[in-house]
Design a protein around this motif. Structure first.
Motif, PDB file in Angstrom:
ATOM      1  N   LEU A   1       0.829  -1.206   0.000  1.00  0.00           N
ATOM      2  CA  LEU A   1       0.000   0.000   0.000  1.00  0.00           C
ATOM      3  C   LEU A   1       0.866   1.260   0.000  1.00  0.00           C
ATOM      4  O   LEU A   1       0.589   2.216  -0.731  1.00  0.00           O
ATOM      5  N   PHE A   2       1.911   1.254   0.814  1.00  0.00           N
ATOM      6  CA  PHE A   2       2.812   2.405   0.905  1.00  0.00           C
ATOM      7  C   PHE A   2       3.432   2.716  -0.448  1.00  0.00           C
ATOM      8  O   PHE A   2       3.476   3.854  -0.883  1.00  0.00           O
ATOM      9  N   ARG A   3       3.900   1.683  -1.131  1.00  0.00           N
ATOM     10  CA  ARG A   3       4.544   1.870  -2.441  1.00  0.00           C
ATOM     11  C   ARG A   3       3.579   2.386  -3.498  1.00  0.00           C
ATOM     12  O   ARG A   3       3.986   3.040  -4.451  1.00  0.00           O
ATOM     13  N   ALA A   4       2.277   2.116  -3.323  1.00  0.00           N
ATOM     14  CA  ALA A   4       1.272   2.550  -4.296  1.00  0.00           C
ATOM     15  C   ALA A   4       0.859   4.013  -4.090  1.00  0.00           C
ATOM     16  O   ALA A   4       0.211   4.590  -4.951  1.00  0.00           O
ATOM     17  N   LEU A   5       1.245   4.607  -2.973  1.00  0.00           N
ATOM     18  CA  LEU A   5       0.849   5.979  -2.664  1.00  0.00           C
ATOM     19  C   LEU A   5       1.719   7.010  -3.377  1.00  0.00           C
ATOM     20  O   LEU A   5       2.885   6.749  -3.679  1.00  0.00           O
ATOM     21  N   GLU A   6       1.151   8.180  -3.588  1.00  0.00           N
ATOM     22  CA  GLU A   6       1.900   9.329  -4.093  1.00  0.00           C
ATOM     23  C   GLU A   6       2.823   9.816  -2.972  1.00  0.00           C
ATOM     24  O   GLU A   6       2.552   9.575  -1.791  1.00  0.00           O
ATOM     25  N   PRO A   7       3.906  10.522  -3.299  1.00  0.00           N
ATOM     26  CA  PRO A   7       4.852  10.981  -2.269  1.00  0.00           C
ATOM     27  C   PRO A   7       4.191  11.781  -1.125  1.00  0.00           C
ATOM     28  O   PRO A   7       4.528  11.581   0.039  1.00  0.00           O
ATOM     29  N   GLN A   8       3.244  12.647  -1.446  1.00  0.00           N
ATOM     30  CA  GLN A   8       2.589  13.436  -0.399  1.00  0.00           C
ATOM     31  C   GLN A   8       1.783  12.524   0.534  1.00  0.00           C
ATOM     32  O   GLN A   8       1.787  12.711   1.748  1.00  0.00           O
ATOM     33  N   ASP A   9       1.117  11.524  -0.030  1.00  0.00           N
ATOM     34  CA  ASP A   9       0.342  10.587   0.779  1.00  0.00           C
ATOM     35  C   ASP A   9       1.253   9.693   1.616  1.00  0.00           C
ATOM     36  O   ASP A   9       0.903   9.306   2.731  1.00  0.00           O
ATOM     37  N   ARG A  10       2.424   9.378   1.086  1.00  0.00           N
ATOM     38  CA  ARG A  10       3.393   8.606   1.872  1.00  0.00           C
ATOM     39  C   ARG A  10       3.808   9.399   3.108  1.00  0.00           C
ATOM     40  O   ARG A  10       3.900   8.849   4.198  1.00  0.00           O
ATOM     41  N   ALA A  11       4.067  10.688   2.914  1.00  0.00           N
ATOM     42  CA  ALA A  11       4.447  11.543   4.042  1.00  0.00           C
ATOM     43  C   ALA A  11       3.324  11.612   5.071  1.00  0.00           C
ATOM     44  O   ALA A  11       3.579  11.589   6.282  1.00  0.00           O
ATOM     45  N   THR A  12       2.087  11.664   4.611  1.00  0.00           N
ATOM     46  CA  THR A  12       0.942  11.687   5.512  1.00  0.00           C
ATOM     47  C   THR A  12       0.861  10.391   6.314  1.00  0.00           C
ATOM     48  O   THR A  12       0.652  10.409   7.529  1.00  0.00           O
TER      49      THR A  12
ATOM     50  N   LEU B   1       3.307   8.322   7.006  1.00  0.00           N
ATOM     51  CA  LEU B   1       4.415   8.295   7.964  1.00  0.00           C
ATOM     52  C   LEU B   1       4.136   9.202   9.156  1.00  0.00           C
ATOM     53  O   LEU B   1       4.419   8.833  10.301  1.00  0.00           O
ATOM     54  N   ALA B   2       3.572  10.389   8.901  1.00  0.00           N
ATOM     55  CA  ALA B   2       3.244  11.305   9.997  1.00  0.00           C
ATOM     56  C   ALA B   2       2.205  10.687  10.919  1.00  0.00           C
ATOM     57  O   ALA B   2       2.295  10.796  12.152  1.00  0.00           O
ATOM     58  N   PHE B   3       1.226  10.023  10.350  1.00  0.00           N
ATOM     59  CA  PHE B   3       0.194   9.401  11.174  1.00  0.00           C
ATOM     60  C   PHE B   3       0.777   8.232  11.968  1.00  0.00           C
ATOM     61  O   PHE B   3       0.438   8.042  13.134  1.00  0.00           O
TER      62      PHE B   3
ATOM     63  N   GLN C   1       8.828  27.713  18.148  1.00  0.00           N
ATOM     64  CA  GLN C   1       8.247  28.513  17.079  1.00  0.00           C
ATOM     65  C   GLN C   1       7.732  27.666  15.922  1.00  0.00           C
ATOM     66  O   GLN C   1       6.628  27.875  15.431  1.00  0.00           O
ATOM     67  N   ASP C   2       8.507  26.721  15.452  1.00  0.00           N
ATOM     68  CA  ASP C   2       8.115  25.905  14.295  1.00  0.00           C
ATOM     69  C   ASP C   2       7.775  24.480  14.717  1.00  0.00           C
ATOM     70  O   ASP C   2       8.154  23.513  14.048  1.00  0.00           O
ATOM     71  N   GLU C   3       7.024  24.338  15.782  1.00  0.00           N
ATOM     72  CA  GLU C   3       6.686  23.034  16.340  1.00  0.00           C
ATOM     73  C   GLU C   3       5.716  22.276  15.421  1.00  0.00           C
ATOM     74  O   GLU C   3       4.776  22.856  14.889  1.00  0.00           O
ATOM     75  N   SER C   4       5.957  20.988  15.262  1.00  0.00           N
ATOM     76  CA  SER C   4       5.022  20.150  14.507  1.00  0.00           C
ATOM     77  C   SER C   4       3.894  19.718  15.432  1.00  0.00           C
ATOM     78  O   SER C   4       4.003  19.802  16.665  1.00  0.00           O
ATOM     79  N   VAL C   5       2.820  19.228  14.853  1.00  0.00           N
ATOM     80  CA  VAL C   5       1.686  18.775  15.653  1.00  0.00           C
ATOM     81  C   VAL C   5       2.093  17.581  16.514  1.00  0.00           C
ATOM     82  O   VAL C   5       1.746  17.509  17.693  1.00  0.00           O
ATOM     83  N   ILE C   6       2.860  16.672  15.956  1.00  0.00           N
ATOM     84  CA  ILE C   6       3.313  15.504  16.712  1.00  0.00           C
ATOM     85  C   ILE C   6       4.185  15.936  17.885  1.00  0.00           C
ATOM     86  O   ILE C   6       4.025  15.463  19.009  1.00  0.00           O
TER      87      ILE C   6
ATOM     88  N   LEU D   1       0.767   7.789  16.034  1.00  0.00           N
ATOM     89  CA  LEU D   1       0.334   6.609  16.771  1.00  0.00           C
ATOM     90  C   LEU D   1       1.422   6.110  17.716  1.00  0.00           C
ATOM     91  O   LEU D   1       1.130   5.663  18.823  1.00  0.00           O
ATOM     92  N   MET D   2       2.673   6.226  17.278  1.00  0.00           N
ATOM     93  CA  MET D   2       3.782   5.802  18.132  1.00  0.00           C
ATOM     94  C   MET D   2       4.025   6.770  19.286  1.00  0.00           C
ATOM     95  O   MET D   2       4.614   6.403  20.289  1.00  0.00           O
ATOM     96  N   ALA D   3       3.556   8.005  19.155  1.00  0.00           N
ATOM     97  CA  ALA D   3       3.813   9.032  20.169  1.00  0.00           C
ATOM     98  C   ALA D   3       3.078   8.773  21.469  1.00  0.00           C
ATOM     99  O   ALA D   3       3.438   9.323  22.492  1.00  0.00           O
TER     100      ALA D   3
END
Length: 135
Positions: free
Chosen positions: A17-28, A30-32, A68-73, A36-38
């Motif tokens: 599934l990961f390999r079938a995703l577009e690069p932006q969706d792959r990043a999404t 990975l972020a998700f 200042q540039d904190e990510s949501v995670i 979940l690991m957090a």
């Protein structure tokens, strides 16, 4: 040669599934996965008596400055450190909804972090009030 562990069917499916995703969706994705690991109640493996002792020592928030540039995670991790007395399992639905709004719907990270800070603060206030009312 390093022995390779054979991937489970779930791991192979996820990779496909990961390999079938577009690069932006792959990043999404990975972020998700990082989100979940957090945290979450399932990640807390301390014995219940140790949780009670630790929680009793952690009744006051431990403020940390917001980068200042904190990510949501990173904000979720910071807020869990600031409010260690809160049960992440009780907040998982609301926290994951805000994370999904950012990752999947493109909501601004700053606005999501503002809401996360309000969410954690409100849960802390509710916990403080319930503790004050106990005999």
């Amino acid at each position: 040669m390093i022995p390779m562990e054979r991937a489970s069917p779930e791991e192979r499916r996820l990779l496909k599934l990961f390999r079938a995703l577009e690069p932006q969706d792959r990043a999404t994705l990975l972020a998700f996965a990082q989100f979940l690991m957090a945290g979450g109640a399932a990640n807390d493996t301390r014995p219940s008596n140790q949780k009670d002792e630790t929680d009793a020592l952690a009744q006051q928030p431990r403020p940390e400055p917001r980068p200042q540039d904190e990510s949501v995670i990173a904000a979720i991790k910071r807020l869990r450190r600031v409010y260690p007395m809160l049960d992440p399992g009780e907040m998982l639905h609301e926290t994951s909804s805000l994370m999904a709004a950012h990752v999947l719907q493109g909501r601004d990270a700053g606005a999501v972090i503002d809401e996360l800070e309000y969410l954690f603060s409100a849960h802390y206030e509710a916990l403080s009030k319930s503790d004050a009312q106990e005999p």
